[in-house]
Design a protein around this motif. Structure first.
Motif, mmCIF file in Angstrom:
data_model
loop_
_atom_site.group_PDB
_atom_site.id
_atom_site.type_symbol
_atom_site.label_atom_id
_atom_site.label_comp_id
_atom_site.label_asym_id
_atom_site.label_seq_id
_atom_site.Cartn_x
_atom_site.Cartn_y
_atom_site.Cartn_z
ATOM 1 N N SER A 152 -52.057 66.619 -19.978
ATOM 2 C CA SER A 152 -53.210 66.980 -20.815
ATOM 3 C C SER A 152 -54.278 65.908 -20.710
ATOM 4 O O SER A 152 -53.999 64.751 -20.379
ATOM 5 C CB SER A 152 -52.775 67.170 -22.268
ATOM 6 O OG SER A 152 -52.265 65.962 -22.765
ATOM 7 N N SER A 193 -55.537 75.621 -20.168
ATOM 8 C CA SER A 193 -56.130 76.051 -21.443
ATOM 9 C C SER A 193 -56.875 74.914 -22.116
ATOM 10 O O SER A 193 -56.591 73.733 -21.877
ATOM 11 C CB SER A 193 -55.051 76.590 -22.389
ATOM 12 O OG SER A 193 -54.115 75.582 -22.652
ATOM 13 N N SER A 195 -57.083 73.231 -25.381
ATOM 14 C CA SER A 195 -56.123 73.292 -26.478
ATOM 15 C C SER A 195 -56.681 72.851 -27.823
ATOM 16 O O SER A 195 -56.131 73.187 -28.853
ATOM 17 C CB SER A 195 -54.889 72.469 -26.123
ATOM 18 O OG SER A 195 -55.240 71.254 -25.537
ATOM 19 N N SER A 212 -55.201 71.407 -21.526
ATOM 20 C CA SER A 212 -53.791 71.293 -21.240
ATOM 21 C C SER A 212 -53.478 72.020 -19.928
ATOM 22 O O SER A 212 -54.036 73.090 -19.624
ATOM 23 C CB SER A 212 -53.061 71.835 -22.474
ATOM 24 O OG SER A 212 -52.011 72.602 -22.142
#
Ligand SMILES: Cc1cc2nc3c(=O)[nH]c(=O)nc-3n(C[C@H](O)[C@H](O)[C@H](O)COP(=O)(O)OP(=O)(O)OC[C@H]3O[C@@H](n4cnc5c(N)ncnc54)[C@H](O)[C@@H]3O)c2cc1C
Length: 379
Positions: A152, A193, A195, A212
């Motif tokens: 991330s 995504s 997040s 992420s």
């Protein structure tokens, strides 16, 4: 020979950026801040007049602006609102590694996509690795002629809006510096995504979010530069981007000074305009001196890049000095406004909130000093 004069074209560019900032940004800056609203309309208008993607070479459809010219624009836009400035400038930042280490095909593909209207982000920072870039953990595992990315990235500007990302990730867990590589990851890849979107102290209209990566598969062609060269690329990008960020800080400081100067000539205390009190006048004089000095440092660092000799120390001088001086200028502007300075009806409290991040992003003020002392002791 040293020549501080701008060319007629540069003067025109600066005038155009200032007029745009005054007409399109100033009237809506307070609302965008209050509602933490991303400046889509301003970006669309900036596209029409050519104030976005300015550092993309002309052969890929950009303006082909020099870093000095980027500084001129950054100062004017951030004079109006540095949150809008950040939102507008992130494409420039994402373009730098592509220009530096991208192949001809990669430049054609990704730079042209920005010119055609896409936004891009630049993703280095992770929840457990900010200043210590080499501590990043995101991993790109090579499988045949693909990479599978996991990890991330946090505090990524424009992440909610971008359609592709320049992402740094490890390709080797052991080698701290030579184990990092650079990739382009499209937003619509499966497993990618956004997040978390952050609510911020300042620059509230600029988008800052966490991304992420869960088993995100990208082709090998999406790697920028050789495997293992990512850390070096990230450091080279800083030398090129820090002058512009410094110029943006100058823009905020200049706005703070202009607001404080005007107010100090109107506000009366003890039967005279407060500017006549030496304690107030000296704050303004210091702002003027420091703004000039910071601008010159930013221009010098930009000039180094433009003549093909990016200078890490000059870029760190500019970033450390401009960020710290802009913070002080905004704090002093609030002081000169007294109680009114603390209220949202007046513009200086926003400037003070917006400016703080200049001491944090693109390397904190402490990290700039670490770089400077490292360069000094290198001899
Ligand atoms: C609004 C915003 C937008 C951002 N946009 C982006 C983006 O688009 N892309 C991206 O990759 N990142 C982005 N960042 C991340 C930013 O670059 C990092 O926040 C910054 O590098 C600091 O890292 P950190 O937050 O993890 O702080 P840390 O590294 O944890 O530092 C915390 C404190 O410790 C100090 N410190 C740490 N190490 C040392 C040291 N060796 N010596 C002395 N002091 C030290 C720091 O100076 C700081 O004061 C953004 C951040 C913000 C706030």
């Amino acid at each position: 020979m040293i020549d501080f004069a701008l060319t007629d074209e540069q003067l025109m560019l600066r005038r155009m950026a200032h007029d745009f900032a005054e007409k399109e940004i100033v009237p809506v800056a307070e609302e965008l801040d209050r509602e933490a609203k991303f400046p889509h309309e301003i970006i669309a208008k900036a596209r029409e007049v050519g104030l976005i993607n300015i550092n993309i070479p002309e052969e890929y459809g950009g303006l082909g602006a020099s870093v000095l010219e980027e500084c001129l624009i950054a100062e004017e836009i951030s004079w109006a609102c540095s949150g809008v400035g950040t939102a507008l400038m992130i494409n420039n930042l994402a373009a730098v590694p592509i220009k530096l280490v991208g192949t001809e095909e990669q430049k054609k593909e990704w730079l042209s996509r920005m010119v055609e209207g896409e936004l891009a982000s630049y993703a280095v920072t992770e929840p457990n690795a900010g200043s210590d870039v080499a501590a990043m953990e995101a991993f790109a595992e090579k499988r045949g002629n693909e990479y599978v990315l996991n990890g991330s990235k946090t505090f990524i500007s424009n992440a909610s809006e971008a359609s592709f990302f320049v992402v740094f990730a490890r390709t080797d867990r052991e080698d701290r510096y030579k184990g990092i590589s650079c990739f382009i990851v499209e937003r619509d890849r499966e497993g990618f995504s956004v997040s978390k979107k952050f609510d911020k102290l300042g620059q509230r209209c600029a988008d800052t979010a966490e991304i992420s990566l869960e088993d995100v598969v990208i082709p090998e062609e999406n790697r920028l530069g050789p495997e293992g060269s990512g850390f070096l690329t990230a450091m080279r990008v800083f030398d090129i981007s820090r002058p512009t960020v410094s110029a943006a800080a100058v823009g905020v400081a200049r706005r703070a000074m202009e607001e404080a100067l005007r107010y100090s000539q109107e506000r009366v205390a003890f039967s005279q305009p407060i500017v006549r009190f030496q304690a107030v006048g000296h704050m303004l004089a210091d702002m003027a001196i420091n703004i000039e000095a910071a601008r010159l440092l930013a221009w010098k660092a930009a000039w180094n890049v433009d003549r093909g000799q990016p200078d890490t120390r000059a870029a760190a001088f500019a970033k450390a000095f401009a960020a710290d001086m802009a913070m002080k200028a905004c704090v002093d502007a609030v002081q000169i406004f007294g109680g009114y300075g603390y209220m949202k009806e007046y513009p200086v409290e926003k400037l003070m909130r917006d400016v703080k991040v200049f001491q944090i992003y693109e390397g904190t003020s402490q990290i700039q000093r670490n770089i400077i002392v490292r360069e000094l002791t290198r001899g």
